[in-house]
Write an enzyme that holds these catalytic residues in place. Sequence first.
Site, mmCIF file in Angstrom:
data_model
loop_
_atom_site.group_PDB
_atom_site.id
_atom_site.type_symbol
_atom_site.label_atom_id
_atom_site.label_comp_id
_atom_site.label_asym_id
_atom_site.label_seq_id
_atom_site.Cartn_x
_atom_site.Cartn_y
_atom_site.Cartn_z
ATOM 1 N N ALA A 6 71.868 59.246 -4.778
ATOM 2 C CA ALA A 6 72.703 60.445 -4.599
ATOM 3 C C ALA A 6 72.179 61.537 -5.527
ATOM 4 C CB ALA A 6 74.149 60.114 -4.913
ATOM 5 N N THR B 256 66.654 45.999 10.579
ATOM 6 C CA THR B 256 66.893 45.167 9.399
ATOM 7 C C THR B 256 66.480 45.887 8.120
ATOM 8 O OG1 THR B 256 66.495 43.195 10.724
ATOM 9 C CG2 THR B 256 66.369 42.939 8.339
ATOM 10 N N GLY C 76 62.560 39.913 4.580
ATOM 11 C CA GLY C 76 64.018 40.063 4.643
ATOM 12 C C GLY C 76 64.455 41.443 4.215
ATOM 13 N N GLU D 191 58.839 39.292 12.580
ATOM 14 C CA GLU D 191 58.526 40.554 13.238
ATOM 15 C C GLU D 191 59.209 40.596 14.607
ATOM 16 O OE1 GLU D 191 56.483 43.042 11.721
ATOM 17 O OE2 GLU D 191 57.051 41.650 10.144
ATOM 18 N N LYS E 45 48.175 42.224 6.171
ATOM 19 C CA LYS E 45 48.422 42.331 4.726
ATOM 20 C C LYS E 45 47.136 42.073 3.943
ATOM 21 C CE LYS E 45 53.243 40.946 5.336
ATOM 22 N NZ LYS E 45 54.152 39.814 5.504
ATOM 23 N N GLY F 113 56.698 41.905 0.322
ATOM 24 C CA GLY F 113 58.127 42.158 0.107
ATOM 25 C C GLY F 113 58.368 42.771 -1.257
#
Length: 330
Positions: free
Chosen positions: A48, A34, A308, A198, A213, A142
């Site tokens: 790039a 994910t 996510g 998880e 965390k 996140g």
Amino acid sequence: MSLSLLLPSSRPATRLPRVLPERPLRAVLLGCGTVGGGVLDGLRDGFAGDVTVEAILVSRHRTGRAPGRFFTEAESVFATGPRLVIDCLPDGELAETLLDEALRSGADIVSANKAVIARRPDFAVRARERGQILRYAAAVGGELPVLETLAHVRSEGRSILSVAGVLNGTSNFVLDRLAEGASLDTAIRAAQALGFAEADPTADLEGRDAAAKLTLIARAAFGVDPSRITLEAIAEDTPERVREAAASGYRLRQVATVRAADSGIEASVSLTPRAPGDPLGDVRDEENAVRISCHGGDTILLTGRGAGREATASSVLSDVSQIIAQRCGQ
Ligand code: HSE
């Protein structure tokens, strides 16, 4: 993502020699699930000329993946001589072994792996001693810059009293579904399907993910790890507690707290009802909220997507940008 009161004007930079003027930076990616998949897309679309992904470690081959780029053996990945290792593996022995290998290789490292970084504080020490950069912003909150904000506060000479937060998106999502009347099993399956949980979702539900965390937060806020973190799990009786809280207009939340006390660092992950208007109660679904209380009465509040693909990948990519800036001067 929203921030109140104080925002670091820029993310803190480590003073290191610019030893990598060559571009693009040769990188390898460990894990392409994910989060790793989101990172791979982000590198292709936004980096790039700055980063080339030389090799990707996957658990198994799939059709459509370019041969010669995806490997199931770590040796083949490290044999490409990376200057940057990006770790998006699930917690486990493999992740720990390969982070150790990455340190030995001399590469800089970006990791999203809170559990490994939490139980191996020596990794950051070794990286610092060897002049390697190890960044792990994605391990906490996140897309929220939790560790960066704590570092910034401390760099200003301000001391932190406590940090409290909803640090686990899966638990928050599950508690919201329970409040809507879903069963525990259904709520957990939905969180897994959306890529929040998880690989072992008990780490989310039992508070172990939030505890890892919290360890990283304590390290950043107070310079030490908590010797003990008390945990309270989401369990069979939780739906009833969610309903009781809702009857009073409250929301049950998994709240992680760490504070400096006379006796040392106190840390816990517990399920607590939060009143309307409380930022830790108002977070929805997979969002996280973190409140940092400083000496002198200042409070910093961070809220945003805590779990996510996009939220975590964007934080990993932000760390990659920081390394490019530190090494290559932009
Ligand atoms: N399982 C974690 C969570 C992923 O739900 O918060 C993000 O760290």
